[in-house]
Design a protein around this motif. Structure first.
Motif, PDB file in Angstrom:
ATOM      1  N   THR A 187      69.311  87.693  83.421  1.00 38.63           N
ATOM      2  CA  THR A 187      68.862  87.035  84.813  1.00 38.63           C
ATOM      3  C   THR A 187      68.952  85.709  84.589  1.00 38.63           C
ATOM      4  O   THR A 187      68.435  85.208  83.331  1.00 38.63           O
ATOM      5  CB  THR A 187      67.585  87.559  85.090  1.00 38.63           C
ATOM      6  OG1 THR A 187      67.545  89.012  85.391  1.00 38.63           O
ATOM      7  CG2 THR A 187      67.218  86.967  86.266  1.00 38.63           C
ATOM      8  N   PRO A 188      69.570  84.882  85.124  1.00 39.22           N
ATOM      9  CA  PRO A 188      69.702  83.266  85.201  1.00 39.22           C
ATOM     10  C   PRO A 188      68.111  83.078  85.119  1.00 39.22           C
ATOM     11  O   PRO A 188      67.387  83.270  85.595  1.00 39.22           O
ATOM     12  CB  PRO A 188      70.432  82.974  86.400  1.00 39.22           C
ATOM     13  CG  PRO A 188      70.060  83.703  87.338  1.00 39.22           C
ATOM     14  CD  PRO A 188      70.232  85.339  86.652  1.00 39.22           C
ATOM     15  N   THR A 189      68.292  81.588  83.989  1.00 39.90           N
ATOM     16  CA  THR A 189      66.919  81.050  84.003  1.00 39.90           C
ATOM     17  C   THR A 189      66.692  79.954  85.040  1.00 39.90           C
ATOM     18  O   THR A 189      67.582  80.028  86.065  1.00 39.90           O
ATOM     19  CB  THR A 189      66.884  80.477  82.554  1.00 39.90           C
ATOM     20  OG1 THR A 189      67.944  79.399  82.603  1.00 39.90           O
ATOM     21  CG2 THR A 189      67.226  81.201  81.217  1.00 39.90           C
ATOM     22  N   ARG A 190      65.331  79.587  85.016  1.00 27.94           N
ATOM     23  CA  ARG A 190      65.284  78.490  86.144  1.00 27.94           C
ATOM     24  C   ARG A 190      66.270  77.306  85.924  1.00 27.94           C
ATOM     25  O   ARG A 190      66.753  76.837  86.829  1.00 27.94           O
ATOM     26  CB  ARG A 190      63.587  78.108  86.054  1.00 27.94           C
ATOM     27  CG  ARG A 190      63.330  76.933  87.064  1.00 27.94           C
ATOM     28  CD  ARG A 190      63.823  77.205  88.481  1.00 27.94           C
ATOM     29  NE  ARG A 190      63.103  78.489  88.998  1.00 27.94           N
ATOM     30  CZ  ARG A 190      61.854  78.355  89.662  1.00 27.94           C
ATOM     31  NH1 ARG A 190      61.310  77.123  89.685  1.00 27.94           N
ATOM     32  NH2 ARG A 190      61.332  79.514  90.078  1.00 27.94           N
ATOM     33  N   ALA A 191      66.603  77.001  84.517  1.00 29.10           N
ATOM     34  CA  ALA A 191      67.492  75.946  84.278  1.00 29.10           C
ATOM     35  C   ALA A 191      68.813  76.052  84.888  1.00 29.10           C
ATOM     36  O   ALA A 191      69.329  75.227  85.353  1.00 29.10           O
ATOM     37  CB  ALA A 191      67.297  75.568  82.880  1.00 29.10           C
ATOM     38  N   ILE A 220      69.357  78.092  87.450  1.00 28.69           N
ATOM     39  CA  ILE A 220      69.603  78.165  88.855  1.00 28.69           C
ATOM     40  C   ILE A 220      69.373  76.511  89.385  1.00 28.69           C
ATOM     41  O   ILE A 220      70.174  76.346  90.032  1.00 28.69           O
ATOM     42  CB  ILE A 220      68.188  78.753  89.371  1.00 28.69           C
ATOM     43  CG1 ILE A 220      68.267  80.302  89.156  1.00 28.69           C
ATOM     44  CG2 ILE A 220      67.906  78.413  90.848  1.00 28.69           C
ATOM     45  CD1 ILE A 220      69.228  80.873  90.021  1.00 28.69           C
ATOM     46  N   ASP A 221      68.552  75.752  88.531  1.00 27.71           N
ATOM     47  CA  ASP A 221      68.789  74.388  88.953  1.00 27.71           C
ATOM     48  C   ASP A 221      70.031  73.788  88.752  1.00 27.71           C
ATOM     49  O   ASP A 221      70.704  73.025  89.786  1.00 27.71           O
ATOM     50  CB  ASP A 221      67.839  73.732  88.248  1.00 27.71           C
ATOM     51  CG  ASP A 221      66.072  73.610  88.476  1.00 27.71           C
ATOM     52  OD1 ASP A 221      65.920  74.325  89.501  1.00 27.71           O
ATOM     53  OD2 ASP A 221      65.334  73.327  87.547  1.00 27.71           O
ATOM     54  N   VAL A 232      73.268  64.407  93.358  1.00 33.06           N
ATOM     55  CA  VAL A 232      71.810  65.006  94.033  1.00 33.06           C
ATOM     56  C   VAL A 232      71.131  65.623  93.103  1.00 33.06           C
ATOM     57  O   VAL A 232      71.753  66.780  92.311  1.00 33.06           O
ATOM     58  CB  VAL A 232      72.156  65.681  95.312  1.00 33.06           C
ATOM     59  CG1 VAL A 232      70.698  65.900  96.111  1.00 33.06           C
ATOM     60  CG2 VAL A 232      73.045  64.701  96.187  1.00 33.06           C
ATOM     61  N   THR A 233      69.962  65.293  92.618  1.00 32.75           N
ATOM     62  CA  THR A 233      69.087  66.171  91.858  1.00 32.75           C
ATOM     63  C   THR A 233      68.804  67.300  92.547  1.00 32.75           C
ATOM     64  O   THR A 233      68.035  67.248  93.749  1.00 32.75           O
ATOM     65  CB  THR A 233      67.814  65.236  91.407  1.00 32.75           C
ATOM     66  OG1 THR A 233      68.422  64.218  90.635  1.00 32.75           O
ATOM     67  CG2 THR A 233      66.764  66.157  90.324  1.00 32.75           C
ATOM     68  N   ALA A 234      68.643  68.478  92.097  1.00 30.67           N
ATOM     69  CA  ALA A 234      67.954  69.902  92.627  1.00 30.67           C
ATOM     70  C   ALA A 234      66.684  69.637  93.064  1.00 30.67           C
ATOM     71  O   ALA A 234      65.769  69.200  92.157  1.00 30.67           O
ATOM     72  CB  ALA A 234      68.145  70.986  91.927  1.00 30.67           C
ATOM     73  N   PRO A 235      66.168  69.839  94.277  1.00 33.07           N
ATOM     74  CA  PRO A 235      64.836  69.775  94.621  1.00 33.07           C
ATOM     75  C   PRO A 235      64.078  70.758  93.782  1.00 33.07           C
ATOM     76  O   PRO A 235      64.471  72.122  93.576  1.00 33.07           O
ATOM     77  CB  PRO A 235      64.789  69.913  96.115  1.00 33.07           C
ATOM     78  CG  PRO A 235      66.042  70.576  96.364  1.00 33.07           C
ATOM     79  CD  PRO A 235      67.090  70.327  95.292  1.00 33.07           C
TER      80      PRO A 235
END
Length: 287
Positions: free
Chosen positions: A256-260, A262-263, A278-281
């Protein structure tokens, strides 16, 4: 009775070159829908002279027909037929849903070790082969229907997430989170098994494994347009293809992809449609 003035060659009692007024008797024409009514000449009422020599001579008897189709859009027979069809449609829909549910369970249970047979799916659904082939021409057609059903569920879920956000960038992030939900542990096994079975279908965009791209890409079109994309349709399609390819990789690896990660995927998607980085919100809530 109806009266009509006609030319009647050689009718008894008609002077040469004259015309007669006939009385017409209605004669029903029997048929499945009784669409026409014929008339026969009943008797001569009157006659007078006129010159018919330049014209084609008429026949002694005339068949006249008129439309007599009544408005049956809401009569008893039609209402009963509609009720019967509605019951039949409900029964068919129930059978199809049982086949879809059974196929999803059997395919998930078999995983990537074996592809289930039609007989396995029919037995799990408690239905017959005749019922199966009434709705699906083959097992591949059933798998394609499962893909379509899964896509519609995923589109609905992702659209729900996106609807909570007010900015285009945050809607784009929600889109990524929604589609990558397929990699979660509780869903990955079913996704993996379905994709593995769908590999036998081919790439026919009308019924195969790529049919799910367009509805998911459509969700990205508006956010990308708001972000300044020069071609939001193409950009949305490219990002969707890339995302689904990565999802396939994740589920077949069993991770499963990590939060990092996904960002990073969100940032990659936003860079595809903006001139500046653009920085990911950040996500303020979890689903």
């Amino acid at each position: 009775m109806r009266r009509v003035s006609v030319c009647a060659q050689d009718h008894p009692g008609r002077p040469q070159g004259g015309a007669c007024i006939f009385e017409l008797a209605s004669v029903p024409v029997h048929g499945p829908n009784q669409p026409l009514r014929a008339y026969r000449l009943d008797r001569v009422l009157d006659s007078h002279y006129f010159d018919t020599r330049p014209r084609q001579l008429c026949q002694n008897m005339i068949l006249m027909m008129e439309s007599t189709v009544p408005d049956r859009s809401n009569d008893v027979a039609v209402r009963i037929a509609r009720q019967t069809l509605a019951k039949q449609e409900a029964g068919y829909a129930g059978d199809v849903q049982r086949l879809l549910d059974a196929a999803r369970d059997v395919i998930t249970r078999c995983g990537t070790d074996s592809r289930p047979r039609v007989a396995d799916i029919v037995a799990a659904a408690g239905l017959s082969n005749d019922t199966f082939y009434r709705h699906f021409r083959s097992k591949d057609a059933l798998v394609a229907a499962l893909l379509q059903d899964g896509t519609e569920r995923l589109v609905s879920y992702t659209a729900h997430l996106m609807g909570k956000e007010s900015t285009a960038a945050r809607r784009a992030r929600r889109w990524v989170e929604g589609v990558f939900s397929q990699t979660r542990e509780d869903m990955a096994s079913a996704t993996r098994a379905l994709l593995w079975n769908a590999g036998a279908i081919g790439a026919d965009p009308a019924s195969g494994r790529h049919a799910h791209v367009a509805p998911l890409a459509a969700l990205l079109r508006e956010p990308f347009a708001d972000l300044g994309s020069a071609d939001p349709d193409l950009d949305a399609s490219l990002v969707t293809h890339a995302a689904l390819g990565k999802i396939s990789e994740y589920v077949f690896r069993g991770v499963t992809p990590t939060r990092a990660e996904i960002d990073h995927i969100v940032e990659f998607s936003l860079r595809a449609v903006t001139t500046d980085r653009v920085t990911a919100p950040d996500s303020n809530s979890t689903e």
